[in-house]
Design an enzyme around this catalytic site. Structure first.
Site, PDB file in Angstrom:
ATOM      1  CB  CYS A 117      26.459  -9.874  -2.633  1.00 13.26           C
ATOM      2  SG  CYS A 117      25.581 -10.098  -1.038  1.00 13.26           S
ATOM      3  CB  CYS A 175      25.200  -7.973  -7.655  1.00 12.76           C
ATOM      4  SG  CYS A 175      26.511  -6.639  -7.542  1.00 12.76           S
ATOM      5  CB  CYS A 231      26.655  -4.399  -9.614  1.00 15.05           C
ATOM      6  SG  CYS A 231      26.912  -5.805  -8.454  1.00 15.05           S
TER       7      CYS A 231
END
Length: 217
Positions: free
Chosen positions: A92, A166, A170
């Site tokens: 996250c 995210c 990510c």
């Protein structure tokens, strides 16, 4: 994720603690990695926490724990260690709420039959107190966890990467299985709201474990 090259001046106690950490890791990874690799991973792990650590005395311990995880991941990626259990990586933004709760739930439910790691794109300085409280209600202690970034070897070693909020930050590597969970961010919320997030995560974690064919007690 690149590591920072800046480092505060080390105290004598920290130097000694890092030497002890290096010795511990050298024994654990004897025959797998040489001293130079271990030292590099330990000190870059230290640098990851140095600029945002709340309690400076804990830095060598955090560095050792993070370096250990990274070295285990690298051993899997390079085929130097066979991990017979599935690895799930929960990501996250701050690694202070959702990913920490998901990791705790996964670890408890899997009971050693699968491994959970977590990370964040912008790690916070501490785990969300409300998240700690609601997890404790389930008998899961995440108070000793710490927000940390992800690294390439950790992502590459995961069998499934679960992202939560995210976005474009990510990491994406070919050949990895990715899932995006639309789970509310517990930042700034009270225990009642975070309890609902925990229950949502538990349902999703149970489903993931079933997909990974991990038996539950």
């Amino acid at each position: 994720m690149p590591v920072t090259a800046r480092r505060p001046e080390l105290s004598i106690d920290q130097v000694l603690a890092l030497r002890t950490a290096a010795s511990n890791l050298a024994r654990e990874f004897d025959g797998t990695f040489g001293p130079e690799t271990i030292e590099r991973f330990l000190h870059t792990s230290y640098d990851e926490f140095a600029d945002r650590a709340v309690v400076i005395n804990y830095l060598p311990l955090l560095a050792e724990r993070f370096a250990r995880q990274r070295l285990r991941a690298l051993a899997k990626v390079e085929g130097k260690a066979i991990m017979g259990t599935p690895v799930a990586l929960f990501l996250c933004t701050h690694n202070a709420g959702r990913s920490q709760m998901a990791m705790g739930l996964f670890s408890q439910l899997a009971n050693g039959r699968a491994i959970a790691w977590s990370g964040g794109s912008e790690p916070d300085t501490r785990v969300n107190p409300a998240a700690i409280a609601v997890m404790a209600e389930r008998g899961i202690d995440i108070s000793g966890e710490y927000p940390k970034p992800w690294t390439d070897e950790v992502v590459r070693a995961a069998d499934v990467v679960v992202t939560m909020g995210c976005g474009d930050a990510c990491p994406v590597f070919p050949g990895r299985r990715y899932e995006n969970w639309a789970v509310a961010d517990p930042a700034g919320l009270g225990v009642i709201e975070v309890r609902a997030i925990r229950d949502d995560l538990e349902r999703r974690v149970r489903g993931l474990l079933a997909e990974l064919a991990v038996p539950l007690d």
